[in-house]
Design a protein around this motif. Structure first.
Motif, PDB file in Angstrom:
ATOM      1  N   ASN A 151       0.853  -1.192   0.000  1.00  0.00           N
ATOM      2  CA  ASN A 151       0.000   0.000   0.000  1.00  0.00           C
ATOM      3  C   ASN A 151       0.888   1.240   0.000  1.00  0.00           C
ATOM      4  N   ALA A 152       0.274   2.409  -0.073  1.00  0.00           N
ATOM      5  CA  ALA A 152       1.027   3.661  -0.202  1.00  0.00           C
ATOM      6  C   ALA A 152       1.971   3.885   0.983  1.00  0.00           C
ATOM      7  N   GLU A 153       1.513   3.577   2.188  1.00  0.00           N
ATOM      8  CA  GLU A 153       2.362   3.773   3.358  1.00  0.00           C
ATOM      9  C   GLU A 153       3.577   2.849   3.317  1.00  0.00           C
ATOM     10  N   GLN A 154       3.374   1.597   2.924  1.00  0.00           N
ATOM     11  CA  GLN A 154       4.502   0.660   2.811  1.00  0.00           C
ATOM     12  C   GLN A 154       5.502   1.133   1.758  1.00  0.00           C
ATOM     13  N   ARG A 155       4.981   1.643   0.621  1.00  0.00           N
ATOM     14  CA  ARG A 155       5.875   2.144  -0.436  1.00  0.00           C
ATOM     15  C   ARG A 155       6.708   3.308   0.088  1.00  0.00           C
ATOM     16  N   TYR A 156       6.076   4.199   0.859  1.00  0.00           N
ATOM     17  CA  TYR A 156       6.797   5.350   1.415  1.00  0.00           C
ATOM     18  C   TYR A 156       7.878   4.879   2.406  1.00  0.00           C
ATOM     19  N   LEU A 157       7.502   3.982   3.319  1.00  0.00           N
ATOM     20  CA  LEU A 157       8.456   3.504   4.323  1.00  0.00           C
ATOM     21  C   LEU A 157       9.628   2.766   3.669  1.00  0.00           C
ATOM     22  N   ASN A 158       9.344   1.980   2.652  1.00  0.00           N
ATOM     23  CA  ASN A 158      10.409   1.270   1.947  1.00  0.00           C
ATOM     24  C   ASN A 158      11.325   2.240   1.199  1.00  0.00           C
ATOM     25  N   PHE A 159      10.725   3.283   0.626  1.00  0.00           N
ATOM     26  CA  PHE A 159      11.544   4.279  -0.064  1.00  0.00           C
ATOM     27  C   PHE A 159      12.498   4.954   0.916  1.00  0.00           C
TER      28      PHE A 159
END
Length: 196
Positions: A151-159
């Motif tokens: 999800n968007a939050e996971q993508r942000y945290l991974n980035f």
């Protein structure tokens, strides 16, 4: 030899410590150093990328323009990474992307012709090309899978986890575009994380 040449040759020697002097000398004579200002383009949509770029200093972003006229960021290229649309480059076809400097940048270039010549002449060059292709494929696959499985939050945290040095170098607009979310949604995610 300029500092940038030394930096490039040093990174090459890390991968291929047994390179011959002939190989290194030919490589050195083929490299071109170019300086780019902020907002300059390394390449633009519709162009054939003739030279592979290796970023010594600076930061670039790759984007395309969609049917609505929006600029969609698909990647960032920083120091010690390659500035390329690799699939178009290896086929010498026009790219669909723009590669824009977000900061003043120093890029070492090596032409497509010299790369192909090096593949024929030196085994190390073939291996270097394979490693570059594998790296590009991994980055592209990771990006596609992030949209499929996160999800968007996971993508942000991974980035943030993978690129801690970039967060203060790119705008929230470019980051939200890269993550595939609205800027307001990114602000909400950041506020939520800050409260944890």
């Amino acid at each position: 030899m300029k500092e940038e040449f030394k930096q490039y040759i040093a990174s090459y020697l890390k991968l291929f410590p047994h390179s011959s002097l002939e190989e290194l000398e030919i490589l050195r004579t083929q490299l071109i150093i170019k300086e780019f200002d902020k907002k300059d383009f390394f390449f633009s949509s519709g162009e054939i990328q003739r030279n592979m770029g290796y970023v010594c200093e600076g930061l670039l972003r790759r984007y395309y323009i969609n049917e609505k006229g929006n600029k969609i960021t698909t990647g960032f290229v920083r120091e010690n990474q390659y500035a390329t649309d690799y699939p178009a480059f290896i086929r010498q076809k026009p790219t669909k992307y723009f590669m824009e400097c977000l900061e003043p940048s120093i890029i070492i270039e090596l032409s497509y012709e010299n790369i192909q010549e090096g593949y024929k002449k030196f085994k190390n060059n073939e291996k270097y090309g394979r490693l570059t292709a594998e790296y590009v494929l991994t980055v592209q696959t990771d990006r596609v899978e992030s949209f499929l499985f996160e999800n968007a939050e996971q993508r942000y945290l991974n980035f943030i986890d993978r690129n801690p040095d970039l967060i203060n170098r790119i705008s929230l607009t470019h980051l939200s575009s890269y993550l595939g979310i609205e800027r307001q949604s990114l602000s909400r995610i950041r506020n939520k994380i800050a409260k944890k």
